[in-house]
Enzyme design. Structure first.
Site, mmCIF file in Angstrom:
data_model
loop_
_atom_site.group_PDB
_atom_site.id
_atom_site.type_symbol
_atom_site.label_atom_id
_atom_site.label_comp_id
_atom_site.label_asym_id
_atom_site.label_seq_id
_atom_site.Cartn_x
_atom_site.Cartn_y
_atom_site.Cartn_z
ATOM 1 N N GLY A 15 0.954 -0.703 -0.153
ATOM 2 C CA GLY A 15 0.111 -0.533 -0.444
ATOM 3 C C GLY A 15 0.500 1.575 -0.101
ATOM 4 N N ARG A 17 2.761 4.228 1.541
ATOM 5 C CA ARG A 17 3.674 4.476 2.193
ATOM 6 C C ARG A 17 4.086 3.188 3.225
ATOM 7 N NH1 ARG A 17 5.792 7.864 -0.344
ATOM 8 N NH2 ARG A 17 5.064 9.938 0.256
ATOM 9 N N GLY A 19 6.117 1.114 2.476
ATOM 10 C CA GLY A 19 8.319 0.066 2.836
ATOM 11 C C GLY A 19 8.491 0.197 1.386
ATOM 12 N N ALA A 43 12.573 6.089 -13.179
ATOM 13 C CA ALA A 43 11.352 6.737 -12.597
ATOM 14 C C ALA A 43 10.096 6.888 -13.454
ATOM 15 C CB ALA A 43 11.272 8.321 -11.932
ATOM 16 N N THR A 44 8.423 6.692 -13.164
ATOM 17 C CA THR A 44 7.864 6.810 -13.591
ATOM 18 C C THR A 44 6.989 8.067 -13.703
ATOM 19 O OG1 THR A 44 6.398 5.753 -13.015
ATOM 20 C CG2 THR A 44 7.413 4.688 -14.517
ATOM 21 N N HIS A 59 12.592 11.491 -3.389
ATOM 22 C CA HIS A 59 12.928 10.077 -3.627
ATOM 23 C C HIS A 59 14.247 10.029 -4.109
ATOM 24 C CE1 HIS A 59 10.261 6.957 -3.686
ATOM 25 N NE2 HIS A 59 8.929 7.663 -3.543
ATOM 26 N N ARG A 60 14.402 11.537 -5.252
ATOM 27 C CA ARG A 60 16.143 11.826 -6.158
ATOM 28 C C ARG A 60 17.356 12.095 -5.140
ATOM 29 N NH1 ARG A 60 14.223 16.632 -9.658
ATOM 30 N NH2 ARG A 60 13.220 15.089 -11.289
ATOM 31 N N ARG A 63 18.018 8.530 -2.946
ATOM 32 C CA ARG A 63 18.934 7.188 -3.927
ATOM 33 C C ARG A 63 20.593 7.464 -3.860
ATOM 34 N NH1 ARG A 63 15.544 9.111 -8.773
ATOM 35 N NH2 ARG A 63 14.081 9.071 -8.126
#
Length: 179
Positions: A15, A17, A19, A43-44, A59-60, A63
Site C-alpha cells: 500500500g 507508504r 515501505g 522513475a515513472t 525520492h531523488r 537514492r
C-alpha cells in the site's frame, strides 16, 4: 536464452507508504553488490503540482550517489532495454499504468505494454525490481475511471507477479515473501 541466462524479476507490492520503495532500493543495491556495481533507477512519476515536485525531490535525494536515474513516464519497456547496469529498479508500475491511461491507451494497449516490459526484463539479463501499489484491498471506487484504473493495475500486477522470480508484499515496513 536459457532460464539461467534470462533476467530475473523481483516484484514488490504494498500500500501507500508501506515501505515498498525502501525495500526495493535495498534489494537492488544488494544485487549490485553481488553482481557488479551499478543500479539504474527508472522513475515513472510526472510532476503536475508542488506536492508531487516535493515527492520527486525526496525520492531523488534518497537514492544512493552513483545510481543512474532515467525519468520515463511512458516508454518504459524501451528505457529498460537500454539499461546496462546489473540491477534495474522501476518505481513504479502504478504511475506508469496511470500515465498510459491518461495518454489515451486502451486497456489492451496497456496490457500489451506490460507484456513488453516483462519481455524486456527477461531479455536484458541481471535483475529488474518492479515496484507497484496494491490498490485492490480498498473499497470499490465510486467512478468509472477509478474502477478502470484499479482493474487495469490489478491485471498488470497479476502478470508481473506471475512472471516474477521473487514476489514480496510490504505491510507497515515489513516484507512478506510471497514467492
Amino acid at each position: 536464452m536459457t532460464r539461467s541466462e534470462a533476467g530475473r524479476i523481483v516484484f514488490v507490492t504494498g500500500g501507500a507508504r508501506s515501505g515498498k520503495s525502501t525495500f526495493a532500493e535495498r534489494r537492488a543495491a544488494q544485487e549490485a553488490a553481488q553482481n557488479g556495481p551499478g543500479v539504474t533507477y527508472l522513475a515513472t512519476a510526472q510532476s503536475f503540482d508542488d506536492e508531487m515536485n516535493d515527492r520527486i525531490a525526496r525520492h531523488r535525494a534518497d537514492r544512493p550517489a552513483g545510481w543512474v536515474t532515467h525519468e520515463e513516464p511512458l516508454a518504459v519497456p524501451a528505457a529498460l532495454r537500454a539499461v546496462t547496469t546489473p540491477a534495474a529498479l522501476l518505481d513504479c508500475l502504478s504511475l506508469w499504468v496511470s500515465n498510459l491511461m491518461l495518454a489515451g491507451h486502451t486497456d489492451d494497449a496497456v496490457l500489451d505494454a506490460a507484456d513488453d516490459l516483462l519481455r524486456a526484463a527477461r531479455e536484458r539479463g541481471g535483475v529488474t525490481v518492479l515496484v507497484t501499489n496494491e490498490v485492490g484491498f480498498g473499497i470499490v471506487p465510486d467512478n468509472a475511471l477509478a474502477r478502470r484504473y484499479r482493474d487495469l493495475l490489478g491485471w498488470v500486477n497479476q502478470r508481473a507477479a506471475a512472471a516474477s522470480d521473487e514476489a514480496h508484499l510490504i505491510v507497515s515496513g515489513l516484507p512478506l515473501r510471497l514467492k
